[in-house]
Design a protein around this motif. Sequence first.
Motif, PDB file in Angstrom:
ATOM      1  N   ASP A  34      54.231  39.264  46.054  1.00 25.47           N
ATOM      2  CA  ASP A  34      54.188  38.252  47.105  1.00 25.47           C
ATOM      3  C   ASP A  34      53.654  36.924  46.586  1.00 25.47           C
ATOM      4  N   GLY A  35      52.875  36.957  45.506  1.00 26.65           N
ATOM      5  CA  GLY A  35      52.308  35.725  44.985  1.00 26.65           C
ATOM      6  C   GLY A  35      51.571  35.976  43.692  1.00 26.65           C
ATOM      7  N   VAL A  36      51.145  34.882  43.069  1.00 23.86           N
ATOM      8  CA  VAL A  36      50.480  34.945  41.769  1.00 23.86           C
ATOM      9  C   VAL A  36      49.244  34.054  41.785  1.00 23.86           C
ATOM     10  N   ILE A  37      48.152  34.555  41.188  1.00 19.00           N
ATOM     11  CA  ILE A  37      46.972  33.752  40.881  1.00 19.00           C
ATOM     12  C   ILE A  37      46.867  33.728  39.366  1.00 19.00           C
ATOM     13  N   ALA A  38      46.756  32.555  38.767  1.00 16.16           N
ATOM     14  CA  ALA A  38      46.782  32.481  37.309  1.00 16.16           C
ATOM     15  C   ALA A  38      45.743  31.518  36.776  1.00 16.16           C
ATOM     16  N   TYR A  92      38.557  39.173  38.863  1.00 12.18           N
ATOM     17  CA  TYR A  92      39.376  40.217  39.465  1.00 12.18           C
ATOM     18  C   TYR A  92      38.633  40.905  40.619  1.00 12.18           C
ATOM     19  N   THR A  93      37.364  41.216  40.404  1.00 11.81           N
ATOM     20  CA  THR A  93      36.576  41.903  41.438  1.00 11.81           C
ATOM     21  C   THR A  93      36.546  41.089  42.727  1.00 11.81           C
ATOM     22  N   GLY A  94      36.307  39.790  42.601  1.00 17.79           N
ATOM     23  CA  GLY A  94      36.264  38.937  43.784  1.00 17.79           C
ATOM     24  C   GLY A  94      37.610  38.840  44.476  1.00 17.79           C
ATOM     25  N   ALA A  95      38.675  38.669  43.684  1.00 11.43           N
ATOM     26  CA  ALA A  95      40.019  38.563  44.262  1.00 11.43           C
ATOM     27  C   ALA A  95      40.411  39.864  44.963  1.00 11.43           C
ATOM     28  N   ALA A  96      40.121  41.000  44.329  1.00  6.71           N
ATOM     29  CA  ALA A  96      40.500  42.296  44.903  1.00  6.71           C
ATOM     30  C   ALA A  96      39.738  42.581  46.189  1.00  6.71           C
ATOM     31  N   ARG A  97      38.489  42.126  46.263  1.00  9.32           N
ATOM     32  CA  ARG A  97      37.682  42.352  47.471  1.00  9.32           C
ATOM     33  C   ARG A  97      38.315  41.641  48.674  1.00  9.32           C
ATOM     34  N   VAL A  98      38.663  40.377  48.502  1.00  8.11           N
ATOM     35  CA  VAL A  98      39.274  39.622  49.596  1.00  8.11           C
ATOM     36  C   VAL A  98      40.660  40.171  49.912  1.00  8.11           C
ATOM     37  N   ALA A  99      41.416  40.525  48.870  1.00  8.04           N
ATOM     38  CA  ALA A  99      42.755  41.068  49.080  1.00  8.04           C
ATOM     39  C   ALA A  99      42.704  42.333  49.924  1.00  8.04           C
ATOM     40  N   GLY A 139      44.639  43.719  53.478  1.00  3.95           N
ATOM     41  CA  GLY A 139      45.717  44.674  53.260  1.00  3.95           C
ATOM     42  C   GLY A 139      46.580  44.381  52.053  1.00  3.95           C
ATOM     43  N   PHE A 140      46.048  43.637  51.086  1.00  6.32           N
ATOM     44  CA  PHE A 140      46.788  43.341  49.864  1.00  6.32           C
ATOM     45  C   PHE A 140      46.185  44.102  48.685  1.00  6.32           C
ATOM     46  N   GLY A 141      47.000  44.340  47.684  1.00  2.51           N
ATOM     47  CA  GLY A 141      46.527  44.877  46.417  1.00  2.51           C
ATOM     48  C   GLY A 141      46.669  43.812  45.337  1.00  2.51           C
ATOM     49  N   VAL A 142      45.851  43.909  44.287  1.00  3.87           N
ATOM     50  CA  VAL A 142      45.898  42.960  43.179  1.00  3.87           C
ATOM     51  C   VAL A 142      46.200  43.706  41.886  1.00  3.87           C
ATOM     52  N   VAL A 143      47.250  43.296  41.194  1.00  2.20           N
ATOM     53  CA  VAL A 143      47.582  43.830  39.882  1.00  2.20           C
ATOM     54  C   VAL A 143      47.048  42.855  38.840  1.00  2.20           C
ATOM     55  N   LEU A 144      46.219  43.346  37.935  1.00  2.00           N
ATOM     56  CA  LEU A 144      45.630  42.506  36.897  1.00  2.00           C
ATOM     57  C   LEU A 144      46.539  42.515  35.677  1.00  2.00           C
ATOM     58  N   TYR A 145      46.908  41.335  35.203  1.00  2.00           N
ATOM     59  CA  TYR A 145      47.791  41.242  34.047  1.00  2.00           C
ATOM     60  C   TYR A 145      47.195  40.325  32.996  1.00  2.00           C
ATOM     61  N   PRO A 146      46.476  40.893  32.009  1.00  2.00           N
ATOM     62  CA  PRO A 146      45.965  40.054  30.925  1.00  2.00           C
ATOM     63  C   PRO A 146      47.076  39.726  29.949  1.00  2.00           C
ATOM     64  N   SER A 147      47.243  38.450  29.637  1.00  2.00           N
ATOM     65  CA  SER A 147      48.242  38.031  28.658  1.00  2.00           C
ATOM     66  C   SER A 147      47.927  38.711  27.328  1.00  2.00           C
ATOM     67  N   PRO A 148      48.872  39.461  26.745  1.00  2.00           N
ATOM     68  CA  PRO A 148      48.573  40.252  25.552  1.00  2.00           C
ATOM     69  C   PRO A 148      48.017  39.445  24.384  1.00  2.00           C
ATOM     70  N   THR A 156      51.445  42.628  47.483  1.00  2.00           N
ATOM     71  CA  THR A 156      50.902  42.774  46.140  1.00  2.00           C
ATOM     72  C   THR A 156      50.843  41.407  45.472  1.00  2.00           C
ATOM     73  N   VAL A 157      49.715  41.140  44.837  1.00  2.00           N
ATOM     74  CA  VAL A 157      49.482  39.868  44.159  1.00  2.00           C
ATOM     75  C   VAL A 157      49.218  40.141  42.682  1.00  2.00           C
ATOM     76  N   LEU A 158      49.740  39.284  41.824  1.00  2.00           N
ATOM     77  CA  LEU A 158      49.492  39.397  40.393  1.00  2.00           C
ATOM     78  C   LEU A 158      48.425  38.397  39.987  1.00  2.00           C
ATOM     79  N   LEU A 159      47.402  38.868  39.275  1.00  2.00           N
ATOM     80  CA  LEU A 159      46.366  37.999  38.722  1.00  2.00           C
ATOM     81  C   LEU A 159      46.579  37.924  37.219  1.00  2.00           C
ATOM     82  N   VAL A 160      46.947  36.744  36.740  1.00  2.00           N
ATOM     83  CA  VAL A 160      47.251  36.534  35.319  1.00  2.00           C
ATOM     84  C   VAL A 160      46.062  35.845  34.661  1.00  2.00           C
ATOM     85  N   VAL A 161      45.490  36.499  33.657  1.00  2.00           N
ATOM     86  CA  VAL A 161      44.307  35.964  32.984  1.00  2.00           C
ATOM     87  C   VAL A 161      44.505  36.072  31.475  1.00  2.00           C
TER      88      VAL A 161
END
Length: 338
Positions: free
Chosen positions: A124-128, A86-93, A97-106, A69-74
Amino acid sequence: MAAGSPRPTSRDVAQAAGVSQAAVSLVLGDKWRGRVSEPTAERVREAARELGYRPNLAARNLRLGSTRTVLLVVPALTTEFFAGVYTGAARVAAEHGFGVVLYPSPEGIGPARDPFASAQAALDGVIASSMAADALTAIRGDQLPLVMLDSDPAGSTGAATVNLDIRDGVRQVAEHLLGLGHRRFLHLAADIPSWTFDIRARELTERLSAVPGTELRTAPAPISIEGALAAAETALAAPGPRPTAVVCDDDKLAAGAYKAARRLGLRIPDDLSVTGLDDLALATALDPELTTVRLDADLFGERGMEALLAVLNAREPTAEDIPVHLIIRASTAPPAAP
């Protein structure tokens, strides 16, 4: 499998295929080559399909110490750009076999609370995005394998950086407007302390200062149509020769500049040329349609995920910036004769 029936196990698959559980694990984990024959592997796959067997991913992750599982912080999702990322990251993930959790900074760009009891244990990692970098400290994401988007490669806290070629995008805008004959410019600049916006301001200044007779004013503005309206109206109504071109850091800022022009009785592009940056859907909803720089958000997300996969597998990520393209529409024209 009938409703209410027990969930099939790897032992059931092994019995149906006439092989050991170890062989089932090798085949379904795609590690069978050289250890299990092709006919046996196909027999295991067929048994799994017929039984409706699905591996217990939670148990697998516990064994491997990985959640895949990867966290995408935007920043807060105020435009479709980060939805594209997010769409591009989730497609490759998904392909790996990975999932992407989208986390928009409130708060958009400010600190955020940890969405997990322990980010290190759950991810497992973060994209920010560098625009939401403050959120990393709160979620302790900077202690995980990290890929930064739109970030200074020389000063990034991440293991890798992925950037759009924003510098070249600003160069294309400047050359287009200079080529039309503009010499008095207003830079409607995002008032966010971020590397990507610093690059835009620096490149525009350098490009324009290289041409004799140019003037450049800068008006900081929040990335909102109303904020841009107020900043642009004040700047355009200031004493002295009025700018003939407005260079905006974002398409939403350009929309605010349109409204300011109308309030002041200025026509676009007859009295004032306006450019944006992003090529959001908004760009073609404006009238006249907006000249802007197209950023490939999907590809940006794909490259971010590919870079993180490289980091996780101890490989060197691709370091090339993603090309961007100026889309010329009806919002730019030669300046009116003085």
